[in-house]
Design a protein around this motif. Structure first.
Motif, PDB file in Angstrom:
ATOM      1  N   ASP A   1     -10.009  39.876  30.109  1.00 55.52           N
ATOM      2  CA  ASP A   1      -9.131  41.021  31.058  1.00 55.52           C
ATOM      3  C   ASP A   1      -8.014  40.594  31.842  1.00 55.52           C
ATOM      4  O   ASP A   1      -7.332  41.629  32.342  1.00 55.52           O
ATOM      5  CB  ASP A   1     -10.870  40.926  32.218  1.00 55.52           C
TER       6      ASP A   1
ATOM      7  N   SER B   1      -4.100  39.604  32.380  1.00 52.95           N
ATOM      8  CA  SER B   1      -2.910  39.642  32.131  1.00 52.95           C
ATOM      9  C   SER B   1      -2.220  39.594  30.621  1.00 52.95           C
ATOM     10  O   SER B   1      -2.308  38.022  30.868  1.00 52.95           O
ATOM     11  CB  SER B   1      -1.586  40.068  33.377  1.00 52.95           C
TER      12      SER B   1
ATOM     13  N   PRO C   1      -1.107  48.361  30.894  1.00 52.73           N
ATOM     14  CA  PRO C   1      -0.319  48.483  31.969  1.00 52.73           C
ATOM     15  C   PRO C   1      -0.183  46.946  32.596  1.00 52.73           C
ATOM     16  O   PRO C   1       0.691  46.269  33.689  1.00 52.73           O
ATOM     17  CB  PRO C   1      -1.587  49.075  33.439  1.00 52.73           C
ATOM     18  N   GLU C   2      -1.218  46.009  32.283  1.00 52.02           N
ATOM     19  CA  GLU C   2      -1.347  44.688  32.637  1.00 52.02           C
ATOM     20  C   GLU C   2      -0.535  43.750  30.731  1.00 52.02           C
ATOM     21  O   GLU C   2      -1.593  42.698  30.783  1.00 52.02           O
ATOM     22  CB  GLU C   2      -3.083  43.531  32.368  1.00 52.02           C
ATOM     23  N   THR C   3       0.115  44.385  30.490  1.00 54.35           N
ATOM     24  CA  THR C   3       0.545  43.742  28.977  1.00 54.35           C
ATOM     25  C   THR C   3       1.862  43.869  29.266  1.00 54.35           C
ATOM     26  O   THR C   3       2.850  45.214  29.663  1.00 54.35           O
ATOM     27  CB  THR C   3      -0.110  44.005  27.999  1.00 54.35           C
ATOM     28  N   LYS C   4       2.885  42.877  28.818  1.00 51.70           N
ATOM     29  CA  LYS C   4       3.992  43.224  28.615  1.00 51.70           C
ATOM     30  C   LYS C   4       4.661  42.860  27.749  1.00 51.70           C
ATOM     31  O   LYS C   4       4.220  41.230  26.514  1.00 51.70           O
ATOM     32  CB  LYS C   4       5.335  43.160  29.968  1.00 51.70           C
TER      33      LYS C   4
ATOM     34  N   LYS D   1       4.460  35.542  35.914  1.00 48.39           N
ATOM     35  CA  LYS D   1       4.183  36.625  36.433  1.00 48.39           C
ATOM     36  C   LYS D   1       2.150  37.021  35.881  1.00 48.39           C
ATOM     37  O   LYS D   1       1.233  37.832  35.965  1.00 48.39           O
ATOM     38  CB  LYS D   1       4.746  37.991  36.379  1.00 48.39           C
ATOM     39  N   PHE D   2       2.200  36.988  34.166  1.00 49.44           N
ATOM     40  CA  PHE D   2       1.049  37.115  33.597  1.00 49.44           C
ATOM     41  C   PHE D   2       0.227  35.495  33.326  1.00 49.44           C
ATOM     42  O   PHE D   2       0.729  34.416  33.559  1.00 49.44           O
ATOM     43  CB  PHE D   2       2.043  37.568  32.028  1.00 49.44           C
ATOM     44  N   ASP D   3      -1.213  35.843  33.219  1.00 47.28           N
ATOM     45  CA  ASP D   3      -1.878  34.932  33.323  1.00 47.28           C
ATOM     46  C   ASP D   3      -1.583  34.103  31.566  1.00 47.28           C
ATOM     47  O   ASP D   3      -1.711  33.053  31.315  1.00 47.28           O
ATOM     48  CB  ASP D   3      -3.687  35.591  33.255  1.00 47.28           C
TER      49      ASP D   3
END
Length: 208
Positions: free
Chosen positions: A148, A150, A172-175, A189-191
């Motif tokens: 779960d 990002s 939404p939680e991926t770039k 910003k991301f896990d």
């Protein structure tokens, strides 16, 4: 530093050695903070503007004579104390750009990658690919690899990764980010940081 390499199904396929110069570098919090502040400042447009009394329309005539009225002297109804008048000490367009030597910027990236590596937040895959541009395919793969959390997905180049880019656009939680555009803000910003081995080679080429 040995780390596991997975395939898109989450199965371990081999191990690779991460270069200590990049992923086990000294962690410099002040340097990472400076790089982050610089990046955020350089993203500001600086287009905010307010009008001074010289720019507000009207007010060409003196509202009343200088003496004899019993009122305070006034030169223009567009002075700052009047409603609709000009403004003082308010924002005008200017640049917020901050500079930082490239050596320091890259050292900050090494520090950030070392933090991620120490937290086991770097996920390597042997090959990042989906058969067709479908969001559900990429969502399934990322759920297998990072759960779960990002995810910042690094790719070596746009060519041959079109399906991956299109499949990630609605998550939404991926770039998706080119490995050569790696930056301090997205790292924190991301896990998790997900990258194929080809993206790792790109990072080695300019941070190693």
């Amino acid at each position: 530093m040995l780390v596991d390499v997975f395939n898109m199904e989450g199965q371990k396929v081999k191990q690779v050695e991460l270069p200590e110069a990049i992923f086990a570098a000294p962690i410099n919090l002040d340097l990472m903070h400076q790089a982050y502040v610089r990046q955020m400042a350089n993203a500001r447009l600086g287009t905010h503007d307010t009008k001074t009394r010289n720019e507000v329309a009207g007010g060409g005539r003196k509202p009343w004579r200088q003496k004899g009225t019993g009122r305070a002297r006034q030169g223009s109804i567009r002075a700052a104390q009047w409603k609709g008048g000009g403004r003082i000490h308010t924002p005008h367009p200017h640049a917020y750009t901050l500079s930082m030597p490239r050596k320091m910027r890259r050292a900050a990236l090494r520090s950030a990658l070392s933090v991620k590596a120490s937290e086991s937040s770097i996920v390597l895959v042997d090959e990042l690919a989906v058969a067709e541009p479908k969001t559900r395919l990429m969502a399934k793969a990322l759920n297998t690899l990072v759960g779960d959390a990002s995810a910042l997905v690094l790719i070596p180049q746009k060519d041959s990764y079109e399906n991956v880019i299109l499949s990630t656009a609605n998550l939404p939680e991926t770039k998706i980010l080119l490995a050569s555009y790696l930056n301090i803000r997205d790292l924190f910003k991301f896990d998790k940081v997900v990258m194929p081995l080809a993206a790792l080679d790109v990072i080695k080429s300019y941070l190693g």
